[in-house]
Write an enzyme that holds these catalytic residues in place. Structure first.
Site, short mmCIF file in Angstrom:
data_model
loop_
_atom_site.label_atom_id
_atom_site.label_comp_id
_atom_site.label_asym_id
_atom_site.label_seq_id
_atom_site.Cartn_x
_atom_site.Cartn_y
_atom_site.Cartn_z
NE ARG A 1 11.02 -2.48 8.46
CZ ARG A 1 9.71 -2.46 8.24
NH1 ARG A 1 9.15 -1.47 7.56
NH2 ARG A 1 8.94 -3.43 8.69
CG ASN B 1 2.01 -10.13 5.26
OD1 ASN B 1 2.57 -9.30 4.56
ND2 ASN B 1 0.74 -10.01 5.61
CE LYS B 2 3.92 -5.06 9.26
NZ LYS B 2 5.24 -4.59 9.73
CB ALA C 1 7.67 -5.97 0.36
NE ARG D 1 3.00 -0.21 5.57
CZ ARG D 1 2.18 -0.42 4.54
NH1 ARG D 1 1.68 0.59 3.83
NH2 ARG D 1 1.88 -1.67 4.18
CG ASP E 1 6.90 -7.66 4.12
OD1 ASP E 1 7.38 -6.54 3.94
OD2 ASP E 1 5.74 -7.85 4.53
#
Length: 349
Positions: free
Chosen positions: A96, A254-255, A55, A53, A244
């Site tokens: 993804r 992003n997360k 990017a 995991r 990402d």
């Protein structure tokens, strides 16, 4: 004892080129287990299930993955080879959707195939191996330059808050958001890092705290909802996060939880820095509203980290993997090519 964090090889190609070897991040921090991926299904599963995991690391894994799959294509002609190559490419791309590096790496590998259509299949396969290795090498160099650029904005002794994991485990070497931390550690800056646990998959608790502690960095783990408390106490002088995808207007994905941290940082007057390679910039994406946000299984919230279910059966759960931070909350976007300040002009990077 401090450990050279680059000794951990997150993603690499086996010596004979038959497998992608990854450090299974779902097993951390309990055990460091390397697994070999031999097929498109193996690579897709590893990316989707977050065994690999981050990017940039996903992009590297996809490049290696499509190379090992190309070795297995039984084709005597270019047309047959290319048709099967595209099938594998589309399949891996579906693992993804939010991280632009995945698509960018696969597109780059496809370009190798299309620009050498006159070559033999074995020649194309060898060129694919060289390209996949180049993607990894370039990422490592980019991460170090990102770290140097960000370090120019930081001072020794600073408290730094980060969200999710944008460190060595998420890339080839050093990381994006954590690259300045590692460079600072090498140079005696003495940063104090606060790592959000990052619900619901706990990348901060399992991965960021793990790798920073392993490298000897002063790291304190906090729950996501404690970020405001540590900021209020004056313990945080900068926030560094990865990304990402970066839209053309400077919005970043992003997360999940990143946008909340940005809002808190603005309230407390703390600079909020987004770090990532230029490969995460998507000029075809005009703004954050245009970024596809992956939604994952509810079990990650209700069941995954508990000995028994911690939510009532049948309750609805919303589990987006990412959120979008508007560009007007971002102090600077830092890439290997430089530092962009508002108003953001992504084409300059």
């Amino acid at each position: 004892m401090n450990t050279n964090i680059t000794d951990l090889k997150t993603v690499r190609l086996s010596q004979d080129g038959s497998a992608v070897i990854i450090l299974d991040q779902t097993r951390l921090p309990g055990s460091e287990v390397y697994i070999s991926l031999f097929s498109a299904e193996d690579v897709w599963d590893a990316i989707y299930k977050l065994k690999v995991r981050g990017a940039p690391a996903i992009g590297i894994a996809a490049a290696y993955g499509i190379y090992i799959c190309s070795r297995l294509i039984a084709a005597d002609t270019y047309d047959v080879f290319y048709r099967e190559f595209l099938r594998v490419k589309d399949y891996l791309a579906s693992s993804r959707p939010t991280a632009v590096n995945l698509i960018a790496a696969l597109n780059r590998m496809e370009k190798v195939v299309t620009t050498h259509a006159e070559g033999s299949v074995p020649e194309i396969v060898q060129l694919l191996r060289a390209e996949s290795e180049a993607i990894r090498t370039e990422d490592a160099a980019a991460c170090r330059r990102i770290g140097e650029n960000c370090l120019s904005l930081l001072r020794p002794g600073m408290g730094i808050l980060t969200h999710c994991n944008a460190g060595h485990l998420a890339v080839s070497e050093y990381g994006t958001a954590l690259a300045p931390v590692y460079l600072g550690e090498e140079r005696g800056y003495g940063f104090k890092v606060f790592a959000d646990e990052t619900r619901p998959l706990l990348q901060g608790a399992r991965l960021t705290a793990y790798e920073l502690q392993k490298a000897g960095v002063d790291v304190t783990l906090i729950c996501d909802n404690m970020a405001s408390a540590v900021m209020r106490k004056g313990w945080v002088q900068a926030v560094v996060v990865g990304c990402d995808r970066v839209a053309a207007n400077g919005d970043t994905a992003n997360k999940i939880g990143t946008s909340g941290v940005a809002i808190l940082a603005r309230h407390y007057g703390i600079p909020f820095y987004v770090l990532g390679p230029t490969s995460t910039i998507d000029l075809n994406c005009p703004d954050g509203e245009s970024i596809e946000i992956e939604e994952r299984h509810p079990e990650e919230i209700t069941d995954m980290w508990y000995a028994s279910r911690m939510a009532p059966e049948g309750v609805k759960a919303y589990n987006p993997a990412f959120d979008v931070t508007p560009h007007d909350l971002i102090t600077a976007i830092i890439t290997e090519k430089g530092i962009a300040y508002p108003p953001f002009r992504m084409e300059d990077l």
